[in-house]
Design an enzyme around this catalytic site. Structure first.
Site, short mmCIF file in Angstrom:
data_model
loop_
_atom_site.label_atom_id
_atom_site.label_comp_id
_atom_site.label_asym_id
_atom_site.label_seq_id
_atom_site.Cartn_x
_atom_site.Cartn_y
_atom_site.Cartn_z
N SER A 1 36.04 -38.79 -43.21
CA SER A 1 37.00 -37.71 -43.46
C SER A 1 36.24 -36.52 -44.03
O SER A 1 35.16 -36.70 -44.64
CB SER A 1 38.03 -38.19 -44.49
OG SER A 1 38.70 -37.10 -45.09
N TYR B 1 40.55 -41.93 -52.63
CA TYR B 1 40.36 -41.83 -51.17
C TYR B 1 39.04 -41.11 -50.86
O TYR B 1 38.24 -41.58 -50.05
CB TYR B 1 41.55 -41.08 -50.58
CG TYR B 1 41.48 -40.87 -49.09
CD1 TYR B 1 41.76 -41.92 -48.21
CD2 TYR B 1 41.14 -39.64 -48.54
CE1 TYR B 1 41.71 -41.73 -46.84
CE2 TYR B 1 41.08 -39.43 -47.17
CZ TYR B 1 41.37 -40.48 -46.32
OH TYR B 1 41.32 -40.30 -44.96
#
Ligand code: NAD
Length: 250
Positions: free
Chosen positions: A141, A154
């Protein structure tokens, strides 16, 4: 360009929804044989039916990436071999860092880092035994590469997954196994589509240099580049696909 995919078997984890299901459709269109893996077998079977109707060869395997026995069984169940792994299963946890619970932290890291490693390792062992090499695409990501408010667990899991990608690329190059990370920015899926119509979602789009939200189709070229022989000399990289979000103005 991606003709080699017609001779390849691709294992996709977390293929029951979102990007994973979209990636399955992309590989099916390019003639690859597919193994779809996730916990929700009935969702995988629905996707399998759709892809088989379109002419694809598709296998379904049950997989929980947080359980090493499940990982071992799922990877061994794929036939005839695994040429490409798309290590996509992941969870997102949001919340202020002062309030993240230990269980949310563990769930995030267990899935996005430990699980990603266990699947990569089990697949690489098969590739090494088979002696034909392969390609592993870890779905990271842009949060691996820049801090984002409310996403500490995350982002840390994705940063670690991106660094792990480089370590595995180094270790497994000798076996002709390439390992790369695809780092999407915000991509619209069925689950988050509503968010991009809210004031926060619209503000996020406004901060992105290209002023638009990504679609799964925007990941097709970068994904296939890393997965296929088109990227045969690429290993150990992070490839951001984000409409310029990472270069937004400070
Ligand atoms: P999603 O929730 O639709 O998909 C995640 C998939 O992972 C689901 O199929 C889920 O069942 C599976 N999964 C979760 N835990 C699992 C486990 N323990 N074992 C097996 N499967 C498990 O979300 P998505 O947006 O499609 O995300 C897919 C990947 O892309 C994730 O790794 C996510 O971090 C990454 N990503 C998404 C975006 C985005 O904007 N959508 C952006 C960057 C990165």
């Amino acid at each position: 360009m991606f003709e080699d995919l017609q001779r390849k078997t691709v294992l996709i984890t977390g293929a029951s929804s979102g990007l994973g299901a979209g990636f399955a459709e992309i590989f099916a269109r390019h003639g690859a044989r597919l193994a779809l893996a996730a916990r929700r077998v009935e969702k995988l079977e629905a996707l399998q039916r759709k892809l088989v109707e379109g002419g694809a060869e598709v296998q379904v395997v049950e997989l929980d990436v947080t359980d090493e026995n499940s990982v071992e069984a799922a990877v061994n169940a794929v036939v005839p071999n695994i040429d490409i792994l798309v290590n996509n299963a992941g969870v997102a946890t949001f919340g202020r860092s002062l309030e993240i619970s230990a269980s949310d932290w563990d769930k995030t890291l267990d899935t996005n880092l430990r699980g990603l490693f266990l699947v990569a390792q089990a697949v690489a062992r098969r590739m090494e035994r088979g002696g034909t090499g392969g390609s592993i695409v870890n779905i990271s990501s842009i949060t691996a590469l820049r801090a984002s408010r409310g996403l500490a667990a995350y982002s840390a899991s994705k940063a670690a997954a991106s660094h792990l990608t480089k370590c595995l690329a180094l270790d497994w190059a000798v076996h002709d196994i390439r390992v790369n990370a695809l780092c999407p920015g915000y991509i619209e899926t069925e689950m988050n589509a509503g968010f991009f119509e809210t004031p926060e979602g619209l503000a996020l789009i406004a901060r992105t240099p290209m002023k638009k939200i990504g679609k799964i189709a925007d990941l097709e070229g970068p994904l296939l580049l890393l997965a296929s022989d088109a990227g045969r000399h690429i290993t150990g990289i992070d490839l951001p696909v984000d409409g310029g979000h990472l270069v937004s103005s400070l």
